[in-house]
Design a protein around this motif. Structure first.
Motif, mmCIF file in Angstrom:
data_model
loop_
_atom_site.group_PDB
_atom_site.id
_atom_site.type_symbol
_atom_site.label_atom_id
_atom_site.label_comp_id
_atom_site.label_asym_id
_atom_site.label_seq_id
_atom_site.Cartn_x
_atom_site.Cartn_y
_atom_site.Cartn_z
ATOM 1 N N LEU A 4 0.666 -32.848 17.544
ATOM 2 C CA LEU A 4 1.201 -33.482 18.677
ATOM 3 C C LEU A 4 2.362 -33.732 17.862
ATOM 4 O O LEU A 4 2.096 -33.990 16.753
ATOM 5 C CB LEU A 4 0.841 -34.620 19.271
ATOM 6 N N THR A 5 3.856 -33.146 18.035
ATOM 7 C CA THR A 5 5.302 -32.557 16.942
ATOM 8 C C THR A 5 5.714 -33.943 17.722
ATOM 9 O O THR A 5 6.478 -33.850 18.804
ATOM 10 C CB THR A 5 5.726 -32.325 16.303
ATOM 11 N N ILE A 6 6.536 -35.569 16.587
ATOM 12 C CA ILE A 6 7.132 -36.833 17.641
ATOM 13 C C ILE A 6 9.258 -36.242 16.822
ATOM 14 O O ILE A 6 9.059 -35.654 15.518
ATOM 15 C CB ILE A 6 6.836 -37.714 17.016
ATOM 16 N N THR B 105 12.560 -34.405 13.090
ATOM 17 C CA THR B 105 10.781 -33.965 13.056
ATOM 18 C C THR B 105 10.374 -35.296 11.978
ATOM 19 O O THR B 105 11.288 -35.772 11.079
ATOM 20 C CB THR B 105 10.207 -32.860 12.218
ATOM 21 N N LEU B 106 10.162 -36.533 13.018
ATOM 22 C CA LEU B 106 9.430 -37.710 12.234
ATOM 23 C C LEU B 106 8.027 -37.836 11.696
ATOM 24 O O LEU B 106 8.214 -37.952 10.382
ATOM 25 C CB LEU B 106 9.461 -38.749 13.327
ATOM 26 N N ALA B 107 7.527 -37.295 12.720
ATOM 27 C CA ALA B 107 5.721 -37.163 12.480
ATOM 28 C C ALA B 107 4.761 -36.229 13.290
ATOM 29 O O ALA B 107 5.592 -35.454 14.076
ATOM 30 C CB ALA B 107 5.531 -38.628 12.292
ATOM 31 N N ARG B 108 4.062 -36.245 12.975
ATOM 32 C CA ARG B 108 2.759 -35.199 13.856
ATOM 33 C C ARG B 108 1.299 -35.626 13.398
ATOM 34 O O ARG B 108 0.886 -36.124 12.093
ATOM 35 C CB ARG B 108 2.524 -34.006 13.044
ATOM 36 N N ALA B 109 0.606 -35.032 15.026
ATOM 37 C CA ALA B 109 -0.678 -35.587 14.707
ATOM 38 C C ALA B 109 -2.076 -34.027 14.972
ATOM 39 O O ALA B 109 -1.320 -33.330 15.740
ATOM 40 C CB ALA B 109 -0.837 -36.542 15.297
ATOM 41 N N PHE B 110 -2.767 -34.649 14.258
ATOM 42 C CA PHE B 110 -3.423 -32.931 14.516
ATOM 43 C C PHE B 110 -5.124 -33.891 15.055
ATOM 44 O O PHE B 110 -5.677 -34.320 15.139
ATOM 45 C CB PHE B 110 -4.057 -32.082 13.717
ATOM 46 N N TYR C 223 -4.418 -41.538 17.400
ATOM 47 C CA TYR C 223 -4.488 -41.221 16.130
ATOM 48 C C TYR C 223 -3.064 -40.737 14.890
ATOM 49 O O TYR C 223 -2.558 -41.376 15.684
ATOM 50 C CB TYR C 223 -4.309 -38.900 16.211
ATOM 51 N N PRO C 224 -3.990 -41.133 13.420
ATOM 52 C CA PRO C 224 -2.802 -41.151 12.882
ATOM 53 C C PRO C 224 -1.123 -39.930 13.199
ATOM 54 O O PRO C 224 -2.023 -38.987 12.932
ATOM 55 C CB PRO C 224 -3.626 -41.571 10.761
#
Length: 408
Positions: free
Chosen positions: A85-87, A172-177, A196-197
């Motif tokens: 999930l990518t913000i 792109t700010l951040a991702r969660a796997f 999730y972090p």
């Protein structure tokens, strides 16, 4: 007793086909605990799910330290299901300005090298040049050293503490796997909420990037197991439908009331005293000796519940009109009169009459039946099948726990 008994038997026969796949519903609730410098201007973000097959982006929403996304995804389950999930932040003008503020200044252009003109060619020729060229070369005069200039170190470029410092050039700010295998047991036919972090990065002085957690993303996940034989259009299409269907099926398994009534109608051609139990949408009669169910009344088919005393009072009142059910107050063929009797009314003027032993029991039966008739939730076939499988798994677990352990 089970409205789907025949269909369930057929579906169980198809259970070993192995062609059905489970579904995984993922709802992104939102972001929380974002430790970022927030711009004063409204800032827009979107969330993208990527599982290697599908690439789906949610509608945009406003960024905040606690922001709501509330978007749902549906995935097909397989043994190696993973997704990110990518913000991403939209590159609006104020974000572009932040990027420019963090960009290092361009270095000054290097001075052009001084070119020395070659000496003019000698006018002499012939043998004179031959002897001149063969003679030892004279040393060229030493060039005078260039005057020393003061060497200035370029100033260190300091990065502004703004949101763009935490963004990649594309926003792109951040991702969660998420690895589904790690959480599958906790969301199997039940709603599992977790966080999730969000792993992002920060631009440091000197142009290096440092990975770091910038916040959390909150998810709700639900696994629907494979259900062979059930048409796709009858399966739930959202996490809410899954949750509601299983909740309704559980409702149909509860016992809401039980007691003794005298019944006339249905499978009783005359007044018969029975022990009745209200289980979900069914009013079930049990044998006094064997305790087995002997008859079931489907309350989903009932139209209304009538108190015979209320009907009689309204018919005897001069101000009331003539009821279509006046035939029931002309004479009560019950052996106990009408004070403690009531009836379930079905389409086409079909009815079943009951008589309670006390006024308190009658009032309680009327209260419960009136709360149910006309308000019974549906019981989806897929949810009934899931419930039966859960019961079987529970019995298998109980059997394993009860079996004696082998000693070494």
């Amino acid at each position: 007793q089970n409205e789907y008994a025949k269909q369930l038997k057929e579906l169980r026969a198809q259970d070993k086909s192995g062609k059905a796949h489970g579904k995984v519903f993922v709802r992104v609730i939102g972001l929380k605990s974002l430790d970022l410098p927030m711009p004063q201007q409204p800032t827009t973000i979107a969330c993208t799910l990527n599982n290697g097959i599908h690439y789906v982006t949610t509608p945009e929403c406003r960024l905040g330290r606690e922001c709501r996304i509330d978007q749902e995804f549906e995935l097909i389950e397989h043994s190696k299901l993973e997704f990110t999930l990518t913000i991403k932040v939209r590159r609006d003008p104020h974000i572009i300005a932040q990027f420019k503020a963090n960009a290092p200044p361009l270095p000054p252009p290097a001075p052009a090298p001084v070119q020395v003109a070659p000496p003019p060619p000698s006018k002499g020729g012939g043998m004179r040049n031959f002897f001149r060229s063969s003679s030892p070369a004279k040393k060229a005069p030493k060039a005078l050293p260039a005057p020393k200039t003061a060497m200035h170190q370029p100033p260190v470029h300091r990065v502004s503490e703004n949101l763009a410092r935490y963004l990649k050039p594309d926003g792109t700010l951040a991702r969660a796997f998420i690895s589904f295998r790690d959480i599958a047991p906790r969301c199997d036919t039940k709603l599992f909420e977790t966080s999730y972090p969000l792993i992002g990065q920060r631009l440091e002085t000197g142009g290096t990037m440092k990975s770091m957690q910038v916040g959390d993303i909150v998810l709700q996940i639900f696994r629907l197991p494979p259900l062979p034989g059930i048409p796709p259009e009858q399966l739930p299409q959202s996490l809410e439908e899954c949750h509601r269907g299983l909740r309704h099926t559980a409702w149909h398994k509860n016992t809401y009331f039980e007691g003794t009534l005298t019944q006339n109608g249905g499978d009783c051609m005359s007044w018969r005293r029975r022990h009745l139990r209200l289980v979900g949408a069914n009013l079930i009669a049990y044998n006094d000796v064997t305790k087995r169910a002997i008859a079931t009344i489907d309350l989903k088919k009932a139209v209304t519940v009538e108190d015979d005393q209320d009907v009689r009072s309204s018919m005897l009142s001069p101000a009331s009109g003539v009821s279509s059910r006046s035939r029931h107050v002309d004479e009560f063929d019950g052996p106990y009169g009408s004070e403690r009797s009531f009836r379930l009314v079905f389409p086409q003027n079909q009815e079943i009459t009951f008589f309670a032993d006390t006024d308190e029991e009658k009032a309680r039966w009327l209260e419960v039946l009136r709360a149910l008739v006309g308000r019974i939730p549906p019981n989806p076939l897929w949810a009934e099948l899931v419930w039966q499988r859960q019961q079987e798994l529970g019995r298998e677990d109980d059997t394993r726990l009860a079996s004696p352990q082998l000693h070494r």
